[in-house]
Design a protein around this motif. Structure first.
Motif, PDB file in Angstrom:
ATOM      1  N   VAL A 140       0.863  -1.186   0.000  1.00 13.60           N
ATOM      2  CA  VAL A 140       0.000   0.000   0.000  1.00 13.60           C
ATOM      3  C   VAL A 140       0.900   1.236   0.000  1.00 13.60           C
ATOM      4  O   VAL A 140       1.727   1.414   0.894  1.00 13.60           O
ATOM      5  CB  VAL A 140      -1.025   0.013   1.164  1.00 13.60           C
ATOM      6  CG1 VAL A 140      -0.373  -0.182   2.521  1.00 13.60           C
ATOM      7  CG2 VAL A 140      -1.817   1.309   1.161  1.00 13.60           C
ATOM      8  N   MET A 141       0.783   2.014  -1.071  1.00 15.41           N
ATOM      9  CA  MET A 141       1.552   3.251  -1.206  1.00 15.41           C
ATOM     10  C   MET A 141       0.611   4.411  -0.873  1.00 15.41           C
ATOM     11  O   MET A 141      -0.304   4.731  -1.637  1.00 15.41           O
ATOM     12  CB  MET A 141       2.056   3.386  -2.642  1.00 15.41           C
ATOM     13  CG  MET A 141       2.820   4.665  -2.920  1.00 15.41           C
ATOM     14  SD  MET A 141       4.449   4.703  -2.157  1.00 15.41           S
ATOM     15  CE  MET A 141       5.325   3.554  -3.198  1.00 15.41           C
ATOM     16  N   THR A 142       0.823   4.998   0.292  1.00 11.54           N
ATOM     17  CA  THR A 142      -0.019   6.125   0.709  1.00 11.54           C
ATOM     18  C   THR A 142       0.560   7.401   0.117  1.00 11.54           C
ATOM     19  O   THR A 142       1.779   7.573   0.109  1.00 11.54           O
ATOM     20  CB  THR A 142      -0.005   6.232   2.252  1.00 11.54           C
ATOM     21  OG1 THR A 142      -0.013   4.926   2.785  1.00 11.54           O
ATOM     22  CG2 THR A 142      -1.195   6.982   2.761  1.00 11.54           C
ATOM     23  N   LEU A 143      -0.301   8.252  -0.367  1.00 13.48           N
ATOM     24  CA  LEU A 143       0.167   9.499  -0.999  1.00 13.48           C
ATOM     25  C   LEU A 143      -0.386  10.701  -0.265  1.00 13.48           C
ATOM     26  O   LEU A 143      -1.507  10.680   0.246  1.00 13.48           O
ATOM     27  CB  LEU A 143      -0.281   9.544  -2.463  1.00 13.48           C
ATOM     28  CG  LEU A 143       0.268   8.427  -3.361  1.00 13.48           C
ATOM     29  CD1 LEU A 143      -0.442   8.443  -4.704  1.00 13.48           C
ATOM     30  CD2 LEU A 143       1.772   8.551  -3.537  1.00 13.48           C
ATOM     31  N   ARG A 144       0.403  11.759  -0.274  1.00 18.09           N
ATOM     32  CA  ARG A 144       0.030  12.993   0.433  1.00 18.09           C
ATOM     33  C   ARG A 144      -1.138  13.701  -0.265  1.00 18.09           C
ATOM     34  O   ARG A 144      -1.207  13.737  -1.497  1.00 18.09           O
ATOM     35  CB  ARG A 144       1.254  13.917   0.435  1.00 18.09           C
ATOM     36  CG  ARG A 144       1.120  15.180   1.229  1.00 18.09           C
ATOM     37  CD  ARG A 144       2.471  15.880   1.307  1.00 18.09           C
ATOM     38  NE  ARG A 144       2.921  16.393   0.031  1.00 18.09           N
ATOM     39  CZ  ARG A 144       2.622  17.587  -0.461  1.00 18.09           C
ATOM     40  NH1 ARG A 144       1.835  18.411   0.217  1.00 18.09           N
ATOM     41  NH2 ARG A 144       3.091  17.983  -1.630  1.00 18.09           N
ATOM     42  N   CYS A 145      -2.037  14.242   0.549  1.00 11.71           N
ATOM     43  CA  CYS A 145      -3.059  15.143   0.003  1.00 11.71           C
ATOM     44  C   CYS A 145      -2.336  16.453  -0.348  1.00 11.71           C
ATOM     45  O   CYS A 145      -1.843  17.148   0.540  1.00 11.71           O
ATOM     46  CB  CYS A 145      -4.152  15.421   1.029  1.00 11.71           C
ATOM     47  SG  CYS A 145      -5.159  13.992   1.375  1.00 11.71           S
ATOM     48  N   ALA A 155       0.066  -9.979   6.396  1.00 10.79           N
ATOM     49  CA  ALA A 155       1.206  -9.871   7.324  1.00 10.79           C
ATOM     50  C   ALA A 155       2.518  -9.575   6.607  1.00 10.79           C
ATOM     51  O   ALA A 155       3.432  -8.981   7.183  1.00 10.79           O
ATOM     52  CB  ALA A 155       1.332 -11.165   8.120  1.00 10.79           C
ATOM     53  N   LYS A 156       2.636 -10.004   5.335  1.00  9.09           N
ATOM     54  CA  LYS A 156       3.888  -9.774   4.600  1.00  9.09           C
ATOM     55  C   LYS A 156       3.791  -8.598   3.636  1.00  9.09           C
ATOM     56  O   LYS A 156       4.718  -8.355   2.851  1.00  9.09           O
ATOM     57  CB  LYS A 156       4.262 -11.036   3.833  1.00  9.09           C
ATOM     58  CG  LYS A 156       4.639 -12.165   4.760  1.00  9.09           C
ATOM     59  CD  LYS A 156       5.471 -13.213   4.070  1.00  9.09           C
ATOM     60  CE  LYS A 156       6.004 -14.173   5.114  1.00  9.09           C
ATOM     61  NZ  LYS A 156       6.212 -15.509   4.594  1.00  9.09           N
ATOM     62  N   ALA A 157       2.682  -7.893   3.670  1.00  7.62           N
ATOM     63  CA  ALA A 157       2.534  -6.729   2.773  1.00  7.62           C
ATOM     64  C   ALA A 157       3.383  -5.568   3.287  1.00  7.62           C
ATOM     65  O   ALA A 157       3.871  -5.592   4.425  1.00  7.62           O
ATOM     66  CB  ALA A 157       1.064  -6.337   2.697  1.00  7.62           C
ATOM     67  N   LEU A 158       3.585  -4.572   2.439  1.00  6.17           N
ATOM     68  CA  LEU A 158       4.419  -3.421   2.800  1.00  6.17           C
ATOM     69  C   LEU A 158       3.583  -2.146   2.850  1.00  6.17           C
ATOM     70  O   LEU A 158       2.636  -1.982   2.062  1.00  6.17           O
ATOM     71  CB  LEU A 158       5.534  -3.219   1.770  1.00  6.17           C
ATOM     72  CG  LEU A 158       6.441  -4.411   1.482  1.00  6.17           C
ATOM     73  CD1 LEU A 158       7.463  -4.046   0.410  1.00  6.17           C
ATOM     74  CD2 LEU A 158       7.140  -4.887   2.759  1.00  6.17           C
ATOM     75  N   ILE A 159       3.983  -1.249   3.753  1.00 10.40           N
ATOM     76  CA  ILE A 159       3.341   0.071   3.855  1.00 10.40           C
ATOM     77  C   ILE A 159       4.396   1.109   3.464  1.00 10.40           C
ATOM     78  O   ILE A 159       5.492   1.128   4.030  1.00 10.40           O
ATOM     79  CB  ILE A 159       2.892   0.353   5.306  1.00 10.40           C
ATOM     80  CG1 ILE A 159       1.946  -0.739   5.787  1.00 10.40           C
ATOM     81  CG2 ILE A 159       2.259   1.744   5.419  1.00 10.40           C
ATOM     82  CD1 ILE A 159       1.868  -0.845   7.309  1.00 10.40           C
ATOM     83  N   MET A 160       4.053   1.942   2.484  1.00 12.68           N
ATOM     84  CA  MET A 160       5.035   2.922   2.007  1.00 12.68           C
ATOM     85  C   MET A 160       4.398   4.304   1.854  1.00 12.68           C
ATOM     86  O   MET A 160       3.171   4.437   1.774  1.00 12.68           O
ATOM     87  CB  MET A 160       5.624   2.442   0.662  1.00 12.68           C
ATOM     88  CG  MET A 160       6.292   1.073   0.784  1.00 12.68           C
ATOM     89  SD  MET A 160       6.882   0.379  -0.769  1.00 12.68           S
ATOM     90  CE  MET A 160       8.272   1.404  -1.112  1.00 12.68           C
ATOM     91  N   HIS A 161       5.258   5.308   1.805  1.00 11.55           N
ATOM     92  CA  HIS A 161       4.816   6.694   1.579  1.00 11.55           C
ATOM     93  C   HIS A 161       6.044   7.453   1.071  1.00 11.55           C
ATOM     94  O   HIS A 161       7.107   7.375   1.698  1.00 11.55           O
ATOM     95  CB  HIS A 161       4.310   7.304   2.891  1.00 11.55           C
ATOM     96  CG  HIS A 161       3.578   8.608   2.739  1.00 11.55           C
ATOM     97  ND1 HIS A 161       4.106   9.690   2.065  1.00 11.55           N
ATOM     98  CD2 HIS A 161       2.354   9.017   3.173  1.00 11.55           C
ATOM     99  CE1 HIS A 161       3.244  10.699   2.099  1.00 11.55           C
ATOM    100  NE2 HIS A 161       2.162  10.316   2.753  1.00 11.55           N
ATOM    101  N   PRO A 162       5.931   8.171  -0.049  1.00  5.37           N
ATOM    102  CA  PRO A 162       7.125   8.859  -0.562  1.00  5.37           C
ATOM    103  C   PRO A 162       7.515  10.084   0.249  1.00  5.37           C
ATOM    104  O   PRO A 162       8.630  10.602   0.087  1.00  5.37           O
ATOM    105  CB  PRO A 162       6.713   9.251  -1.989  1.00  5.37           C
ATOM    106  CG  PRO A 162       5.228   9.281  -1.978  1.00  5.37           C
ATOM    107  CD  PRO A 162       4.778   8.286  -0.936  1.00  5.37           C
ATOM    108  N   GLY A 163       6.616  10.563   1.115  1.00  2.00           N
ATOM    109  CA  GLY A 163       6.887  11.761   1.914  1.00  2.00           C
ATOM    110  C   GLY A 163       6.740  13.016   1.061  1.00  2.00           C
ATOM    111  O   GLY A 163       6.784  12.935  -0.166  1.00  2.00           O
ATOM    112  N   PRO A 164       6.585  14.175   1.694  1.00  3.93           N
ATOM    113  CA  PRO A 164       6.383  14.349   3.129  1.00  3.93           C
ATOM    114  C   PRO A 164       4.977  13.891   3.546  1.00  3.93           C
ATOM    115  O   PRO A 164       4.064  13.878   2.731  1.00  3.93           O
ATOM    116  CB  PRO A 164       6.552  15.861   3.323  1.00  3.93           C
ATOM    117  CG  PRO A 164       6.213  16.471   1.999  1.00  3.93           C
ATOM    118  CD  PRO A 164       6.587  15.475   0.954  1.00  3.93           C
ATOM    119  N   ILE A 165       4.855  13.530   4.836  1.00  4.22           N
ATOM    120  CA  ILE A 165       3.599  12.957   5.358  1.00  4.22           C
ATOM    121  C   ILE A 165       2.773  14.041   6.050  1.00  4.22           C
ATOM    122  O   ILE A 165       3.305  14.852   6.802  1.00  4.22           O
ATOM    123  CB  ILE A 165       3.931  11.839   6.380  1.00  4.22           C
ATOM    124  CG1 ILE A 165       4.619  10.662   5.679  1.00  4.22           C
ATOM    125  CG2 ILE A 165       2.684  11.400   7.134  1.00  4.22           C
ATOM    126  CD1 ILE A 165       5.191   9.633   6.651  1.00  4.22           C
TER     127      ILE A 165
END
Ligand code: CP
Length: 294
Positions: free
Chosen positions: A205-210, A243-253
């Motif tokens: 899951v790649m979270t992106l900044r608003c 359980a083996k998935a990844l959490i990512m975010h390119p920043g800034p958060i």
């Protein structure tokens, strides 16, 4: 660098070089006396300092224009004239961050020096996508068929734009989960309306900044609290993620909007690993270009 035209083999060459640098197997400084121009006409912390670190480690002296402050932009000089004048000092590379209104690809055709896109408006951020993929491969191995979910302001994300260019090359599956206002135009992506269902599907899951600064006036936007309620990541929601998935975010958060600070403590979270890997991937890219291998 255009990711659509970067063959799979060349991507793996960059990653193999980055891995060698990371494990200290290729750290010789060999380019002292040369310079690299880092021209940032939009704000940056990670990308600018990451290129600067990579440059130091290669022996390249960084020439820094940071946000145009105290430069001749303040006297009315255009971005194009600024870049052409720095190019006349013959750095080995021009690394440029700028807004959409500047014609970066047009400028690249006017100069002989390699020009690296360090984030161009909403159009693309190729080295960020590469360092993200490198980070995913470290944990997940071959990404072919892997499911990458983007949650957030996808419409205004140059990071997502570059990842969408890479999907065909890497044969990854891509999906998005966001309010309709944040969907990219003309997309053929799988769309999830419910975040819990999306998280259950994803390997990453790649979270992106608003990107509130890119929302034009009149853009229909809900409150940050509404966004947090429906699309924000927190530990309760992350129980849905494998359980083996990844959490990512390119920043800034934006803490407390796209994710709660507690998410950064989750063992699946790779946010700071992305930043560390950014230096290795950028150093590898510069080295391979200097050696004529890219
Ligand atoms: N990820 C990224 O581009 O961060 P900066 O804006 O701090 O460079």
């Amino acid at each position: 660098m255009d990711l659509k035209s970067l063959p799979f083999q060349q991507i793996q060459t960059i990653f193999s070089e980055a891995q060698k640098i990371k494990s200290n197997k290729n750290s010789t400084i060999s380019f002292s006396g040369e310079t690299i121009a880092l021209l940032f006409f939009e704000a940056s912390t990670r990308t600018r300092l990451s290129f600067e670190t990579a440059a130091f480690r290669l022996g390249l002296g960084p020439l820094l224009l940071d946000g145009g402050v105290k430069s001749s932009l303040e006297k009315g000089e255009s971005i194009e004239d600024s870049i052409l004048n720095v190019a006349a000092m013959h750095p080995r590379f021009l690394v440029v961050r700028c807004g959409d209104s500047f014609d970066l690809s047009g400028l690249a055709k006017k100069i002989q020096i390699p020009l690296i896109n360090a984030g161009w408006g909403v159009k693309g951020h190729p080295t960020q996508a590469l360092l993200d993929i490198f980070t995913m491969q470290e944990s997940l191995g071959d990404l072919s068929g892997k499911k990458i979910l983007f949650v957030g302001d996808i419409r205004h994300s140059r990071v997502a734009a570059s990842h969408f260019e890479l999907a065909d090359v890497l044969k990854t599956q891509m999906a998005v989960c966001c309010p309709p206002e944040f969907l990219p135009e003309n997309n053929k992506l799988k769309i999830f309306e419910n975040l819990n269902e999306a998280l259950a599907w994803a390997d990453v899951v790649m979270t992106l900044r608003c990107q509130f600064e890119r929302h034009q006036s009149g853009f229909k936007i809900f409150s940050a609290q509404d966004y947090r309620k429906n699309y924000g990541l927190n530990q309760t929601r992350l129980q849905k993620l494998h359980a083996k998935a990844l959490i990512m975010h390119p920043g800034p958060i934006n803490h407390g909007i796209e994710l709660e600070s507690e998410v950064l403590q989750d063992s699946r979270c790779r946010v700071l690993e992305q930043v560390s890997n950014g230096v290795y991937v950028r150093q590898a890219t510069l080295r391979l270009m200097l050696e004529g291998k890219l």
